[in-house]
Motif scaffolding. Structure first.
Motif, PDB file in Angstrom:
ATOM      1  N   VAL A 254     -27.288 -53.412 -19.695  1.00 26.53           N
ATOM      2  CA  VAL A 254     -26.757 -54.913 -19.385  1.00 26.53           C
ATOM      3  C   VAL A 254     -27.838 -55.452 -19.560  1.00 26.53           C
ATOM      4  CG1 VAL A 254     -25.918 -56.039 -17.444  1.00 26.53           C
ATOM      5  CG2 VAL A 254     -24.367 -53.659 -17.676  1.00 26.53           C
ATOM      6  N   SER A 255     -28.914 -55.271 -18.572  1.00 25.01           N
ATOM      7  CA  SER A 255     -29.890 -56.430 -19.175  1.00 25.01           C
ATOM      8  C   SER A 255     -30.394 -56.566 -19.833  1.00 25.01           C
ATOM      9  CB  SER A 255     -31.367 -56.395 -17.920  1.00 25.01           C
ATOM     10  OG  SER A 255     -31.384 -54.394 -18.556  1.00 25.01           O
ATOM     11  N   LYS A 256     -29.988 -55.578 -21.077  1.00 26.94           N
ATOM     12  CA  LYS A 256     -31.151 -56.213 -22.674  1.00 26.94           C
ATOM     13  C   LYS A 256     -30.138 -56.829 -23.273  1.00 26.94           C
ATOM     14  CE  LYS A 256     -29.976 -52.891 -25.377  1.00 26.94           C
ATOM     15  NZ  LYS A 256     -29.637 -51.726 -26.418  1.00 26.94           N
ATOM     16  N   GLU A 257     -28.618 -56.477 -23.078  1.00 25.71           N
ATOM     17  CA  GLU A 257     -27.751 -57.010 -23.976  1.00 25.71           C
ATOM     18  C   GLU A 257     -27.638 -58.530 -23.259  1.00 25.71           C
ATOM     19  OE1 GLU A 257     -26.139 -56.605 -26.916  1.00 25.71           O
ATOM     20  OE2 GLU A 257     -27.499 -55.141 -26.865  1.00 25.71           O
ATOM     21  N   GLY A 258     -27.625 -58.369 -22.750  1.00 27.18           N
ATOM     22  CA  GLY A 258     -27.531 -59.638 -21.634  1.00 27.18           C
ATOM     23  C   GLY A 258     -28.544 -60.776 -21.740  1.00 27.18           C
ATOM     24  N   PHE A 259     -29.778 -60.997 -21.357  1.00 28.85           N
ATOM     25  CA  PHE A 259     -30.470 -61.094 -21.941  1.00 28.85           C
ATOM     26  C   PHE A 259     -30.122 -62.090 -23.094  1.00 28.85           C
ATOM     27  CE2 PHE A 259     -35.408 -62.653 -23.093  1.00 28.85           C
ATOM     28  CZ  PHE A 259     -35.893 -62.555 -21.678  1.00 28.85           C
TER      29      PHE A 259
ATOM     30  N   ILE B 136     -23.943 -60.319 -11.412  1.00 29.26           N
ATOM     31  CA  ILE B 136     -24.272 -60.752 -12.679  1.00 29.26           C
ATOM     32  C   ILE B 136     -23.251 -60.699 -13.277  1.00 29.26           C
ATOM     33  CG2 ILE B 136     -25.094 -59.825 -14.749  1.00 29.26           C
ATOM     34  CD1 ILE B 136     -27.250 -58.254 -13.162  1.00 29.26           C
ATOM     35  N   PRO B 137     -23.124 -61.654 -13.548  1.00 27.59           N
ATOM     36  CA  PRO B 137     -21.311 -62.213 -14.081  1.00 27.59           C
ATOM     37  C   PRO B 137     -20.638 -61.631 -15.674  1.00 27.59           C
ATOM     38  CG  PRO B 137     -22.602 -63.442 -14.397  1.00 27.59           C
ATOM     39  CD  PRO B 137     -23.390 -62.920 -13.855  1.00 27.59           C
ATOM     40  N   CYS B 138     -21.290 -60.174 -15.958  1.00 27.21           N
ATOM     41  CA  CYS B 138     -21.277 -59.321 -16.512  1.00 27.21           C
ATOM     42  C   CYS B 138     -20.680 -57.941 -16.459  1.00 27.21           C
ATOM     43  CB  CYS B 138     -21.691 -59.378 -17.927  1.00 27.21           C
ATOM     44  SG  CYS B 138     -23.977 -58.902 -18.410  1.00 27.21           S
ATOM     45  N   ARG B 139     -19.896 -57.679 -17.957  1.00 24.00           N
ATOM     46  CA  ARG B 139     -20.034 -55.687 -17.590  1.00 24.00           C
ATOM     47  C   ARG B 139     -19.449 -55.199 -18.053  1.00 24.00           C
ATOM     48  NH1 ARG B 139     -21.265 -55.736 -13.482  1.00 24.00           N
ATOM     49  NH2 ARG B 139     -20.034 -56.605 -10.870  1.00 24.00           N
ATOM     50  N   LEU B 140     -19.758 -53.975 -18.367  1.00 22.82           N
ATOM     51  CA  LEU B 140     -20.050 -52.695 -19.260  1.00 22.82           C
ATOM     52  C   LEU B 140     -18.634 -53.151 -19.716  1.00 22.82           C
ATOM     53  CD1 LEU B 140     -21.948 -51.413 -21.327  1.00 22.82           C
ATOM     54  CD2 LEU B 140     -21.598 -49.357 -19.530  1.00 22.82           C
ATOM     55  N   VAL B 141     -18.415 -52.636 -21.154  1.00 25.93           N
ATOM     56  CA  VAL B 141     -17.273 -52.407 -22.232  1.00 25.93           C
ATOM     57  C   VAL B 141     -17.209 -51.185 -22.872  1.00 25.93           C
ATOM     58  CG1 VAL B 141     -15.011 -52.858 -22.977  1.00 25.93           C
ATOM     59  CG2 VAL B 141     -15.291 -54.718 -21.707  1.00 25.93           C
ATOM     60  N   HIS B 142     -16.982 -49.976 -22.090  1.00 25.90           N
ATOM     61  CA  HIS B 142     -17.003 -48.969 -22.763  1.00 25.90           C
ATOM     62  C   HIS B 142     -15.940 -48.631 -24.142  1.00 25.90           C
ATOM     63  CE1 HIS B 142     -20.144 -47.261 -20.221  1.00 25.90           C
ATOM     64  NE2 HIS B 142     -18.773 -47.209 -19.260  1.00 25.90           N
ATOM     65  N   GLY B 143     -16.785 -48.641 -25.775  1.00 26.35           N
ATOM     66  CA  GLY B 143     -15.999 -48.571 -26.931  1.00 26.35           C
ATOM     67  C   GLY B 143     -15.755 -47.443 -26.992  1.00 26.35           C
ATOM     68  N   SER B 144     -14.830 -47.192 -27.909  1.00 23.66           N
ATOM     69  CA  SER B 144     -15.500 -46.269 -28.756  1.00 23.66           C
ATOM     70  C   SER B 144     -16.704 -45.710 -29.419  1.00 23.66           C
ATOM     71  CB  SER B 144     -13.812 -45.201 -29.741  1.00 23.66           C
ATOM     72  OG  SER B 144     -13.805 -46.563 -30.405  1.00 23.66           O
ATOM     73  N   VAL B 145     -17.251 -46.551 -30.030  1.00 25.61           N
ATOM     74  CA  VAL B 145     -18.306 -46.669 -31.517  1.00 25.61           C
ATOM     75  C   VAL B 145     -18.926 -46.895 -30.443  1.00 25.61           C
ATOM     76  CG1 VAL B 145     -18.557 -46.812 -33.183  1.00 25.61           C
ATOM     77  CG2 VAL B 145     -16.544 -45.935 -33.040  1.00 25.61           C
TER      78      VAL B 145
ATOM     79  N   ALA C 251     -34.231 -60.319 -17.067  1.00 22.19           N
ATOM     80  CA  ALA C 251     -35.429 -59.972 -17.222  1.00 22.19           C
ATOM     81  C   ALA C 251     -36.029 -58.487 -16.533  1.00 22.19           C
ATOM     82  CB  ALA C 251     -36.557 -61.152 -17.540  1.00 22.19           C
ATOM     83  N   GLU C 252     -35.886 -58.707 -15.496  1.00 21.24           N
ATOM     84  CA  GLU C 252     -36.607 -57.557 -14.676  1.00 21.24           C
ATOM     85  C   GLU C 252     -35.651 -56.627 -15.156  1.00 21.24           C
ATOM     86  OE1 GLU C 252     -35.731 -59.806 -10.414  1.00 21.24           O
ATOM     87  OE2 GLU C 252     -37.210 -60.447 -10.330  1.00 21.24           O
ATOM     88  N   GLY C 253     -34.164 -56.552 -14.975  1.00 18.02           N
ATOM     89  CA  GLY C 253     -33.773 -55.496 -15.380  1.00 18.02           C
ATOM     90  C   GLY C 253     -34.308 -54.663 -16.632  1.00 18.02           C
ATOM     91  N   LEU C 254     -35.162 -55.171 -17.336  1.00 14.69           N
ATOM     92  CA  LEU C 254     -35.796 -54.382 -18.543  1.00 14.69           C
ATOM     93  C   LEU C 254     -36.082 -53.157 -18.504  1.00 14.69           C
ATOM     94  CD1 LEU C 254     -36.260 -57.792 -20.609  1.00 14.69           C
ATOM     95  CD2 LEU C 254     -34.782 -56.591 -20.946  1.00 14.69           C
ATOM     96  N   ARG C 255     -37.051 -52.685 -17.014  1.00 10.28           N
ATOM     97  CA  ARG C 255     -37.929 -52.399 -16.371  1.00 10.28           C
ATOM     98  C   ARG C 255     -36.706 -50.894 -15.887  1.00 10.28           C
ATOM     99  NH1 ARG C 255     -42.093 -54.605 -12.330  1.00 10.28           N
ATOM    100  NH2 ARG C 255     -39.745 -56.025 -11.658  1.00 10.28           N
ATOM    101  N   GLU C 256     -35.271 -50.986 -15.825  1.00  8.45           N
ATOM    102  CA  GLU C 256     -34.362 -49.979 -15.707  1.00  8.45           C
ATOM    103  C   GLU C 256     -34.901 -48.844 -16.771  1.00  8.45           C
ATOM    104  OE1 GLU C 256     -32.579 -49.726 -12.720  1.00  8.45           O
ATOM    105  OE2 GLU C 256     -33.744 -51.540 -12.163  1.00  8.45           O
ATOM    106  N   THR C 257     -34.294 -47.566 -16.091  1.00 10.25           N
ATOM    107  CA  THR C 257     -34.179 -47.126 -16.732  1.00 10.25           C
ATOM    108  C   THR C 257     -33.267 -46.167 -16.795  1.00 10.25           C
ATOM    109  OG1 THR C 257     -35.126 -45.492 -14.887  1.00 10.25           O
ATOM    110  CG2 THR C 257     -37.085 -46.475 -16.749  1.00 10.25           C
ATOM    111  N   LYS C 258     -32.576 -46.138 -15.744  1.00 10.89           N
ATOM    112  CA  LYS C 258     -30.774 -46.063 -16.035  1.00 10.89           C
ATOM    113  C   LYS C 258     -29.693 -46.528 -16.797  1.00 10.89           C
ATOM    114  CE  LYS C 258     -32.170 -43.171 -11.818  1.00 10.89           C
ATOM    115  NZ  LYS C 258     -31.620 -41.780 -12.457  1.00 10.89           N
ATOM    116  N   HIS C 259     -28.947 -45.211 -17.116  1.00  9.01           N
ATOM    117  CA  HIS C 259     -27.270 -46.545 -17.483  1.00  9.01           C
ATOM    118  C   HIS C 259     -26.525 -46.980 -16.887  1.00  9.01           C
ATOM    119  CE1 HIS C 259     -24.574 -47.513 -20.929  1.00  9.01           C
ATOM    120  NE2 HIS C 259     -23.672 -47.368 -19.903  1.00  9.01           N
ATOM    121  N   PRO C 260     -25.801 -48.180 -16.037  1.00  9.40           N
ATOM    122  CA  PRO C 260     -25.609 -49.016 -17.439  1.00  9.40           C
ATOM    123  C   PRO C 260     -27.096 -50.344 -17.489  1.00  9.40           C
ATOM    124  CG  PRO C 260     -24.482 -49.273 -15.821  1.00  9.40           C
ATOM    125  CD  PRO C 260     -25.191 -47.799 -15.480  1.00  9.40           C
ATOM    126  N   TYR C 261     -27.407 -50.108 -16.534  1.00 15.22           N
ATOM    127  CA  TYR C 261     -28.450 -50.777 -15.891  1.00 15.22           C
ATOM    128  C   TYR C 261     -29.552 -51.308 -17.875  1.00 15.22           C
ATOM    129  CZ  TYR C 261     -27.188 -49.383 -11.250  1.00 15.22           C
ATOM    130  OH  TYR C 261     -26.486 -48.931 -10.584  1.00 15.22           O
TER     131      TYR C 261
END
Length: 199
Positions: free
Chosen positions: A112-117, A67-76, A99-109
């Motif tokens: 990533v799935s919600k925002e990426g979609f 998946i060509p994106c990564r989570l960037v943790h911001g301060s807020v 869309a398959e990742g929408l069923r994940e229950t753990k962070h950061p998945y």
């Protein structure tokens, strides 16, 4: 040549405090109590913990860099950082994988799935890229809507609304597969104000 320091032998109470209980000892080992802050923290991945089940397909693809994106943790708030522009990313198979990742229950998945979609559907030309994928997206979104976890259901419903806004009437042909009687019953149970216009 005594230095005048005497060492006292340990008492039975001191010995029991310093020694750990043996596996065969009659004293049961105490279980660690959960911390109050555990309720406030989201479920996260423990990279050093024992893996009780294999990772999901989404987790495995994310770990391999598929998946060509990564989570960037911001301060807020968090955001996604794309390795290349989202406009240049091929929707097939990435949109289906997200869309398959929408069923994940753990962070950061989950993030990533919600925002990426959402971000993929906001790019220019998303309509033309998403319409051919509808036959593969509908069963995945249906599985998210039928999930027992309320947060997964919410992410699936948000994704369906976003997809509907992008593809418009092209989704109508797929609604009969998406909204079966079981799915409508689940929606009614989770959204108490829902009422069908057909009944």
């Amino acid at each position: 040549m005594s230095s005048g320091i005497q060492i006292k032998p340990k008492t039975a109470v001191q010995k029991s405090k310093t020694s750990s209980p043996l596996p065969c000892s009659p004293e049961p080992a105490l279980k660690p109590q959960p911390k109050p802050s555990d309720k406030l923290n989201p479920k996260t991945i423990d990279p050093f913990g024992a893996h009780s089940r294999p990772p999901s397909a989404f987790a495995a693809i994310y770990a391999k860099g598929g998946i060509p994106c990564r989570l960037v943790h911001g301060s807020v708030k968090h955001r996604l950082q794309w390795e290349c522009l989202p406009e240049t990313v091929p929707f097939d198979p990435l949109l289906v994988t997200l869309a398959e990742g929408l069923r994940e229950t753990k962070h950061p998945y989950t993030f990533v799935s919600k925002e990426g979609f959402k971000e993929l559907l906001m790019v220019e030309g998303a309509t033309e890229k998403a319409i051919p994928l509808l036959p593969r997206l509908v069963p995945v979104l249906k599985a998210a809507l039928a999930h027992l976890d309320d947060e997964v259901f919410g992410r699936g419903l948000d994704a369906l609304v976003q997809l509907s806004a992008v593809v418009g009437p092209s989704l109508n042909d797929h609604l009969k597969h998406l909204l079966t009687n079981a799915t409508v019953a689940i929606i009614k149970s989770k959204i108490p104000t829902y009422c069908s216009i057909s009944s």
